[in-house]
Design an enzyme around this catalytic site. Sequence first.
Site, mmCIF file in Angstrom:
data_model
loop_
_atom_site.group_PDB
_atom_site.id
_atom_site.type_symbol
_atom_site.label_atom_id
_atom_site.label_comp_id
_atom_site.label_asym_id
_atom_site.label_seq_id
_atom_site.Cartn_x
_atom_site.Cartn_y
_atom_site.Cartn_z
ATOM 1 N N GLY A 206 0.777 -7.521 4.597
ATOM 2 C CA GLY A 206 1.028 -6.396 3.720
ATOM 3 C C GLY A 206 -0.184 -5.493 3.660
ATOM 4 O O GLY A 206 -1.301 -5.904 3.981
ATOM 5 N N HIS B 56 -2.360 -3.681 -5.921
ATOM 6 C CA HIS B 56 -3.330 -2.745 -5.319
ATOM 7 C C HIS B 56 -3.112 -1.320 -5.832
ATOM 8 O O HIS B 56 -4.071 -0.568 -6.002
ATOM 9 C CB HIS B 56 -3.220 -2.736 -3.793
ATOM 10 C CG HIS B 56 -3.972 -3.819 -3.107
ATOM 11 N ND1 HIS B 56 -5.340 -3.913 -3.148
ATOM 12 C CD2 HIS B 56 -3.544 -4.839 -2.328
ATOM 13 C CE1 HIS B 56 -5.729 -4.958 -2.433
ATOM 14 N NE2 HIS B 56 -4.649 -5.548 -1.932
ATOM 15 N N GLU C 68 0.763 -6.441 -3.217
ATOM 16 C CA GLU C 68 0.560 -5.058 -2.781
ATOM 17 C C GLU C 68 0.728 -4.067 -3.935
ATOM 18 O O GLU C 68 -0.029 -3.098 -4.036
ATOM 19 C CB GLU C 68 1.494 -4.704 -1.621
ATOM 20 C CG GLU C 68 1.300 -5.536 -0.363
ATOM 21 C CD GLU C 68 -0.135 -5.643 0.127
ATOM 22 O OE1 GLU C 68 -0.929 -4.694 -0.078
ATOM 23 O OE2 GLU C 68 -0.478 -6.682 0.706
#
Length: 163
Positions: free
Chosen positions: A50, A139, A136
């Site tokens: 990812g 993030h 992800e």
Amino acid sequence: MVRNMAIRKIKTDLDPVLRKVSRPVDEINDRIKILLEDMTQTMYKAEGVGLAAPQIGVLRRVIVVDIGDGNVYKMINPKIIESDGKELGLEGCLSVPNRSGNVIRPKTIKVEYMDEEGNQNSLDANDFLARAICHEIDHLDGILYIDIAEEIFELVEDTEEQI
């Protein structure tokens, strides 16, 4: 005009861009499509599963995930709308080299997102796919797994030649 894909440089955990919150994508244009393609190629080159746009210095709510199930998930403005269960699992990150850690994540999630054609989608994900998507999306909010890990391990590089 034909454009070659670009492998982008992945930012590491010392870069302050990784601690910023990404902005939503308002319009899907050629720049966003190029970003998705570059992110996918960068993820494959780095042998990751990812990649989020902030990891290459772009503060937009865009992620790509490929856990090896035959699908490449390209998600614009992903949002987890449901989650269930808890599971402790080992994670690593392309932006946090030479470390891994145990992180508690939901066992199942439902995520809504836009695809690269501008279509609204939802996806039910569980186990490793749910973990990768959650990682992800973190993030996009300036969160690294090392911030929420129960335990972190230093990885020792194997200098012997692999056979």
